[in-house]
Design a protein around this motif. Structure first.
Motif, short mmCIF file in Angstrom:
data_model
loop_
_atom_site.label_atom_id
_atom_site.label_comp_id
_atom_site.label_asym_id
_atom_site.label_seq_id
_atom_site.Cartn_x
_atom_site.Cartn_y
_atom_site.Cartn_z
N VAL A 54 0.81 -1.22 0.00
CA VAL A 54 0.00 0.00 0.00
C VAL A 54 0.84 1.27 0.00
O VAL A 54 0.32 2.36 -0.21
CB VAL A 54 -0.98 0.02 1.20
CG1 VAL A 54 -1.98 -1.11 1.08
CG2 VAL A 54 -0.22 -0.06 2.53
N GLY A 55 2.15 1.13 0.20
CA GLY A 55 3.01 2.29 0.10
C GLY A 55 3.00 2.89 -1.29
O GLY A 55 3.07 4.11 -1.47
N CYS A 56 2.88 2.02 -2.31
CA CYS A 56 2.81 2.48 -3.70
C CYS A 56 1.39 2.37 -4.26
O CYS A 56 0.95 3.23 -5.01
CB CYS A 56 3.75 1.66 -4.58
SG CYS A 56 5.51 1.92 -4.24
N HIS A 57 0.72 1.29 -3.91
CA HIS A 57 -0.61 1.04 -4.48
C HIS A 57 -1.68 1.74 -3.64
O HIS A 57 -2.39 1.13 -2.86
CB HIS A 57 -0.87 -0.46 -4.57
CG HIS A 57 -0.01 -1.14 -5.58
ND1 HIS A 57 -0.28 -1.11 -6.93
CD2 HIS A 57 1.14 -1.85 -5.45
CE1 HIS A 57 0.65 -1.77 -7.59
NE2 HIS A 57 1.53 -2.23 -6.72
N ASN A 58 -1.77 3.05 -3.83
CA ASN A 58 -2.74 3.87 -3.11
C ASN A 58 -3.51 4.73 -4.09
O ASN A 58 -3.28 4.67 -5.30
CB ASN A 58 -2.04 4.71 -2.04
CG ASN A 58 -0.94 5.57 -2.63
OD1 ASN A 58 -1.20 6.45 -3.46
ND2 ASN A 58 0.30 5.32 -2.22
N LYS A 59 -4.41 5.55 -3.59
CA LYS A 59 -5.32 6.31 -4.46
C LYS A 59 -4.61 7.37 -5.31
O LYS A 59 -5.20 7.92 -6.23
CB LYS A 59 -6.40 6.98 -3.63
CG LYS A 59 -5.87 8.02 -2.64
CD LYS A 59 -7.00 8.61 -1.82
CE LYS A 59 -6.50 9.65 -0.83
NZ LYS A 59 -7.61 10.22 -0.03
N ASN A 60 -3.34 7.64 -5.02
CA ASN A 60 -2.60 8.64 -5.78
C ASN A 60 -1.74 8.03 -6.87
O ASN A 60 -0.98 8.73 -7.54
CB ASN A 60 -1.71 9.46 -4.84
CG ASN A 60 -2.52 10.25 -3.83
OD1 ASN A 60 -3.52 10.87 -4.18
ND2 ASN A 60 -2.10 10.21 -2.58
N SER A 61 -1.83 6.70 -7.08
CA SER A 61 -0.96 6.02 -8.04
C SER A 61 -1.75 5.55 -9.25
O SER A 61 -2.86 5.00 -9.11
CB SER A 61 -0.28 4.82 -7.38
OG SER A 61 0.51 5.24 -6.29
N PHE A 62 -1.17 5.73 -10.43
CA PHE A 62 -1.84 5.36 -11.68
C PHE A 62 -0.86 4.64 -12.60
O PHE A 62 0.34 4.84 -12.53
CB PHE A 62 -2.39 6.60 -12.38
CG PHE A 62 -3.47 7.30 -11.61
CD1 PHE A 62 -4.80 7.03 -11.85
CD2 PHE A 62 -3.15 8.22 -10.62
CE1 PHE A 62 -5.79 7.66 -11.13
CE2 PHE A 62 -4.14 8.86 -9.89
CZ PHE A 62 -5.47 8.58 -10.15
N ASP A 63 -1.41 3.81 -13.48
CA ASP A 63 -0.61 3.07 -14.45
C ASP A 63 -0.49 3.90 -15.73
O ASP A 63 -1.48 4.09 -16.43
CB ASP A 63 -1.27 1.73 -14.75
CG ASP A 63 -0.58 1.00 -15.89
OD1 ASP A 63 0.65 1.16 -16.03
OD2 ASP A 63 -1.27 0.28 -16.63
N PRO A 64 0.70 4.38 -16.08
CA PRO A 64 0.83 5.23 -17.26
C PRO A 64 0.57 4.49 -18.57
O PRO A 64 0.25 5.10 -19.58
CB PRO A 64 2.29 5.70 -17.19
CG PRO A 64 2.99 4.64 -16.41
CD PRO A 64 1.99 4.17 -15.40
N PHE A 65 0.67 3.17 -18.57
CA PHE A 65 0.50 2.41 -19.80
C PHE A 65 -0.96 2.32 -20.24
O PHE A 65 -1.25 1.91 -21.36
CB PHE A 65 1.08 1.00 -19.64
CG PHE A 65 2.57 1.00 -19.47
CD1 PHE A 65 3.41 1.11 -20.55
CD2 PHE A 65 3.13 0.94 -18.20
CE1 PHE A 65 4.79 1.12 -20.39
CE2 PHE A 65 4.50 0.95 -18.02
CZ PHE A 65 5.34 1.05 -19.12
N THR A 66 -1.90 2.66 -19.35
CA THR A 66 -3.31 2.63 -19.73
C THR A 66 -3.83 4.00 -20.13
O THR A 66 -4.98 4.14 -20.48
CB THR A 66 -4.18 2.09 -18.57
OG1 THR A 66 -3.93 2.87 -17.40
CG2 THR A 66 -3.85 0.64 -18.28
#
Length: 201
Positions: A54-66
């Motif tokens: 959850v340090g990275c996978h939180n509401k402020n993180s997005f996948d640039p490839f999509t």
């Protein structure tokens, strides 16, 4: 979160902290014990512990490839148009739903639309299906004090990750104007409570 322990994260201890001496709020919903039922002791992506994920996978993180733009290293939290959130609840639910999703799911250049959850048989001897939330949301694990949230406090953000048809998402949007009213029909003791709706009662 502050990390302590070995150089790998398999046995690390985690400490929740907040500034100004306030009380830390935790969400103990799923831990590594649940993942190990299917994945054994293998390292998942970058680590073993949900507290690390959850340090990275939180509401402020997005996948640039999509997104519809060119993936670049960003200096802000602004996501590319169309980028898919990689918040943990969305990522895990969609990957494990796989072929059962109406609209499929791709993330980081990988297509999970044909994934069948899960392969093999669980250690309990029962063959699970993605409708059985309790396989991962294990209320028998005393450390997971919020494991029952899936059935007691259903939310649009969690349920909408699996129920992705146009009708389902339209219903979720309609019942989330201003504030969510999911528990009016899907709360504990209601006719359409979550376990009943999932065929678990």
């Amino acid at each position: 979160r502050k990390k302590a322990g070995s150089s790998d994260n398999k046995t690390n201890a985690f400490f929740d902290w907040v500034p100004a001496g306030d009380v830390a709020e935790t969400r103990n919903i799923v831990n590594r014990d649940a993942c190990s039922k299917s994945h054994g002791d293998s390292k998942l992506h970058r680590g073993y512990a949900i507290e690390l994920c959850v340090g990275c996978h939180n509401k402020n993180s997005f996948d640039p490839f999509t997104g519809t733009g060119t993936p670049t290293l960003a200096t802000t939290d602004t996501a590319l148009p169309g980028s898919s959130s990689v918040i943990l609840e969305r990522l895990v639910h969609k990957v494990h739903m796989g072929k059962n999703l109406v609209n499929g799911y791709s993330i980081n250049g990988e297509d999970y639309s044909t994934l069948e959850y899960p392969s093999g048989v669980m250690s309990s001897g029962t063959t699970p299906n993605p409708s059985n939330c309790a396989v991962c949301h294990d209320e028998s694990n005393a450390a997971m004090t919020d494991a029952a949230n899936w059935r007691t406090t259903p939310t649009a953000s969690a349920c909408g990750t699996c129920h992705d048809s146009g009708a389902a998402l339209g219903h979720i949007a309609q019942e989330s104007v201003g504030y969510e009213t999911c528990t009016v029909c899907h709360g504990v003791g209601k006719a359409l409570n979550v376990p009943a709706a999932h065929g678990l009662q």
